[in-house]
Design a protein around this motif. Structure first.
Motif, PDB file in Angstrom:
ATOM      1  N   ARG A 245       0.505  16.198   0.030  1.00 45.85           N
ATOM      2  CA  ARG A 245       1.447  16.674   1.041  1.00 45.85           C
ATOM      3  C   ARG A 245       1.257  15.910   2.364  1.00 45.85           C
ATOM      4  O   ARG A 245       0.154  15.828   2.908  1.00 45.85           O
ATOM      5  N   GLY A 246       2.306  15.303   2.852  1.00 44.82           N
ATOM      6  CA  GLY A 246       2.280  14.572   4.118  1.00 44.82           C
ATOM      7  C   GLY A 246       1.727  13.169   4.040  1.00 44.82           C
ATOM      8  O   GLY A 246       1.786  12.414   5.026  1.00 44.82           O
ATOM      9  N   LYS A 247       1.200  12.768   2.871  1.00 40.33           N
ATOM     10  CA  LYS A 247       0.524  11.478   2.742  1.00 40.33           C
ATOM     11  C   LYS A 247       1.483  10.306   2.935  1.00 40.33           C
ATOM     12  O   LYS A 247       1.075   9.234   3.407  1.00 40.33           O
ATOM     13  N   TYR A 248       2.747  10.517   2.602  1.00 37.35           N
ATOM     14  CA  TYR A 248       3.679   9.383   2.592  1.00 37.35           C
ATOM     15  C   TYR A 248       4.788   9.519   3.634  1.00 37.35           C
ATOM     16  O   TYR A 248       5.833   8.874   3.517  1.00 37.35           O
ATOM     17  N   ASP A 249       4.537  10.299   4.645  1.00 41.11           N
ATOM     18  CA  ASP A 249       5.549  10.481   5.688  1.00 41.11           C
ATOM     19  C   ASP A 249       5.824   9.189   6.455  1.00 41.11           C
ATOM     20  O   ASP A 249       6.880   9.046   7.087  1.00 41.11           O
ATOM     21  N   GLY A 250       4.899   8.256   6.422  1.00 42.71           N
ATOM     22  CA  GLY A 250       5.091   6.990   7.115  1.00 42.71           C
ATOM     23  C   GLY A 250       6.069   6.060   6.433  1.00 42.71           C
ATOM     24  O   GLY A 250       6.488   5.058   7.019  1.00 42.71           O
ATOM     25  N   GLY A 251       6.406   6.354   5.163  1.00 40.14           N
ATOM     26  CA  GLY A 251       7.417   5.580   4.471  1.00 40.14           C
ATOM     27  C   GLY A 251       6.891   4.475   3.581  1.00 40.14           C
ATOM     28  O   GLY A 251       5.718   4.109   3.620  1.00 40.14           O
ATOM     29  N   TYR A 252       7.804   3.947   2.774  1.00 34.68           N
ATOM     30  CA  TYR A 252       7.401   2.946   1.790  1.00 34.68           C
ATOM     31  C   TYR A 252       7.123   1.579   2.402  1.00 34.68           C
ATOM     32  O   TYR A 252       6.302   0.818   1.885  1.00 34.68           O
ATOM     33  N   ASP A 253       7.780   1.248   3.523  1.00 34.91           N
ATOM     34  CA  ASP A 253       7.473  -0.033   4.178  1.00 34.91           C
ATOM     35  C   ASP A 253       5.998  -0.087   4.583  1.00 34.91           C
ATOM     36  O   ASP A 253       5.296  -1.078   4.352  1.00 34.91           O
ATOM     37  N   GLN A 254       5.556   0.998   5.196  1.00 36.84           N
ATOM     38  CA  GLN A 254       4.169   1.077   5.646  1.00 36.84           C
ATOM     39  C   GLN A 254       3.201   1.052   4.480  1.00 36.84           C
ATOM     40  O   GLN A 254       2.164   0.367   4.518  1.00 36.84           O
ATOM     41  N   LEU A 255       3.538   1.765   3.402  1.00 37.33           N
ATOM     42  CA  LEU A 255       2.640   1.808   2.234  1.00 37.33           C
ATOM     43  C   LEU A 255       2.518   0.431   1.595  1.00 37.33           C
ATOM     44  O   LEU A 255       1.415   0.013   1.218  1.00 37.33           O
TER      45      LEU A 255
END
Length: 554
Positions: A245-255
């Motif tokens: 939960r909340g781990k990917y709020d920064g989005g796929y570009d950032q990941l």
């Protein structure tokens, strides 16, 4: 299938070979390794800890630390073709899976090699292991034929509990993946329904555990655990829903940037700038609305939980092997069948417009539960295939390069990733060698195709640095898109808008992201690779589809 023929039994501790008869194989069986072959469905190159991913995969990571992890392992761009090669060691165009059954074009129907199911032109890995005294078992995704004559029981498995089609709900509701695509499950050849508490990864691992526990300890085991996770629809048990939960709020570009930087730290990539950029058809994260971001991030949270749950089930099977006193004599192989999936379910050609919205409860609060049908989409898939271009379906590196982990007796541990080029066709000859089985020219009175892959055993033992000669030509084709790799050079032809719908040339050693087309600078080299692809197509009887399935052709 019982068949007696001369065998070579491996003294596994030393890989020394001694000739014995098939009857003597039963006596010597306990000197041969057990084999656990694990396949993840649509898991990306960096979707695990061993290649820098943030998803918690301690069991896979430990296997890699105790054995070897391969950074240039190739599959087909989708599942059925990869599985056909895995079980035969032969290019998928020659054994019935020239294309996916669901996506055969009219001009391919009826053509040899395009039957849409695994054929008996080849003898399979489980058939030969079964004949040599192994207890053979399979749980999970088959996707190599629907007819009873195409069941795993007809290809060498003593025990099987399988889903025959490509995807479905991971729960007991047996909700279909697409219209007119109901899931079909079979247990040892008999059609069944899943039990009430069914969750795919948990259940398939439990089946393997049960069968291993019931096998006499002096009989070697071949266990094929073919997870249907993390293929969409993305589902996970309630207890796992909050893990990320909340781990990917920064989005796929950032990941994708973060994972690319991790690959540089691990020595798998020379420079983060070598990664492929986000394709033009994929919106940047900041271009999505807040609602779209919330739905998308939640889908990735569920996907990550599915991968961690898969890893936990790998650990469960390993615990069973240890409890049964088998683990120290078990060779474990783990692969993903292709790159991460970047096509939303509603974009799949077998799904009619509006069906997903009409038939699914995709409210944010219900994602991951029964009735939902979420997918990650291309942005997250491109994070999973970092640093490569594109994803599942395509013959770009992001579609055909997957993780491979090998661990167990006879495997020389390597802290650094193994960079030798290997393919899914190499797995069958490798496992036959460690089991002491020589592939026959004929099987049950019928001439069979020769295995094309090469054994990895010398490399696993630390006695060789490569599996294939430097001038080996590796051909690819699916859905009309084409590629050939030779050494560091790769020629590819990918439909628009994903590619140029014309042949391009890349130097993968300098350009792993396939961003710098060198066709104009090296026209002669490009033509040599195109000619090599044409030879590959002729050998395999390749028939290009009469109409592009994804994108537009030339």
């Amino acid at each position: 299938m019982t068949r007696f023929f001369p065998l070579l039994i491996a003294a596994w501790a030393t890989f020394g070979l001694m000739a014995v008869s098939a009857q003597a194989a039963d006596v010597a069986a306990n000197s041969r390794p057990n084999i656990l072959l694990i396949v993840a469905d649509d898991m990306g190159y960096t979707d695990w800890g061993g290649f820098g991913g943030e998803i918690h995969t301690p069991n896979l990571d430990k296997l890699a630390a105790q054995g070897q992890k391969f950074s240039q392992f190739y599959t087909a761009p989708t599942c059925s073709p990869t599985r056909a090669m895995l079980l035969t060691g032969i290019d998928h165009h020659q054994v019935g899976m020239g294309s996916m059954l669901e996506l055969l074009r009219p001009n391919q129907i009826g053509v040899p090699g395009y039957e849409g199911h695994l054929t008996h032109q080849a003898v399979t890995l489980p058939e030969l292991l079964q004949d040599s005294g192994y207890r053979t078992m399979m749980a999970g995704k088959w996707h190599l034929g629907l007819d009873p004559a195409q069941d795993p029981t007809q290809f060498g498995f003593d025990q099987s509990y399988v889903m025959l089609l490509g995807a479905a709900s991971h729960f007991s509701d047996e909700a279909p993946y697409a219209p007119n695509y109901p899931p079909i499950y079979r247990h040892n050849g008999k059609q069944v329904h899943t039990p009430e508490n069914f969750y795919s990864s948990n259940f398939y691992a439990d089946q393997i555990d049960t069968w291993i526990s019931k096998t006499p300890t002096d009989q070697p085991v071949f266990a094929y655990l073919a997870f249907t996770a993390p293929h969409d629809p993305l589902h996970v048990p309630d207890a796992w829903l909050e893990r990320y939960r909340g781990k990917y709020d920064g989005g796929y570009d950032q990941l994708r940037r973060t994972r690319t930087e991790q690959l540089v730290e691990l020595g798998l990539l020379a420079d983060a700038d070598l990664a492929a950029p986000l394709p033009a058809h994929v919106p940047a994260w900041h271009e999505l609305t807040a609602t779209q971001q919330a739905q998308s991030a939640r889908a990735m949270e569920i996907y990550a939980a599915m991968v961690e749950n898969l890893d936990a089930n790998v650990g469960k099977v390993i615990a069973t092997l240890k409890r049964e006193g088998r683990y120290d004599n078990t060779l474990v192989m783990f692969i993903s069948d292709n790159g991460a999936n970047g096509i939303m379910l509603q974009q799949n050609p077998i799904v009619t417009p509006g069906w997903v919205a009409e038939k699914s409860d995709n409210r944010l609060s219900n994602l991951g539960r029964k009735g939902s049908r979420p997918s990650t989409g291309p942005g997250w898939a491109l994070a999973g295939t970092a640093p490569f271009a594109l994803h599942k379906l395509f013959i770009s590196e992001g579609g055909v390069r997957s993780p491979l982990v090998v661990s167990g007796p006879g495997v020389q541990p390597s802290a650094a990733p193994v960079t030798a080029i290997t393919t899914v066709r190499d797995i069958m000859p490798t496992l036959l060698e460690v089991a002491g089985v020589t592939p026959p020219d004929e099987y049950q009175g019928q001439k069979v195709l020769p295995i094309e892959g090469r054994s990895m055993v010398p490399l696993l033992k630390g006695e060789a640095a490569t599996v294939h000669p430097a001038d080996t030509e590796f051909g690819f084709e699916l859905f009309g898109m084409q590629a050939l790799r030779k050494g560091d050079w790769k020629a590819s032809n990918i439909n628009r808008p994903f590619g140029t719908a014309s042949w391009q040339l890349f130097n993968l050693a300098e350009d792993p992201g396939e961003t710098n087309d060198l066709a104009a600078e090296h026209p002669q080299r490009l033509q040599q690779l195109i000619d090599a692809w044409l030879r590959y197509a002729q050998r395999g009887g390749i028939v290009l589809p009469d109409k592009p399935i994804f994108g537009e052709g030339s």
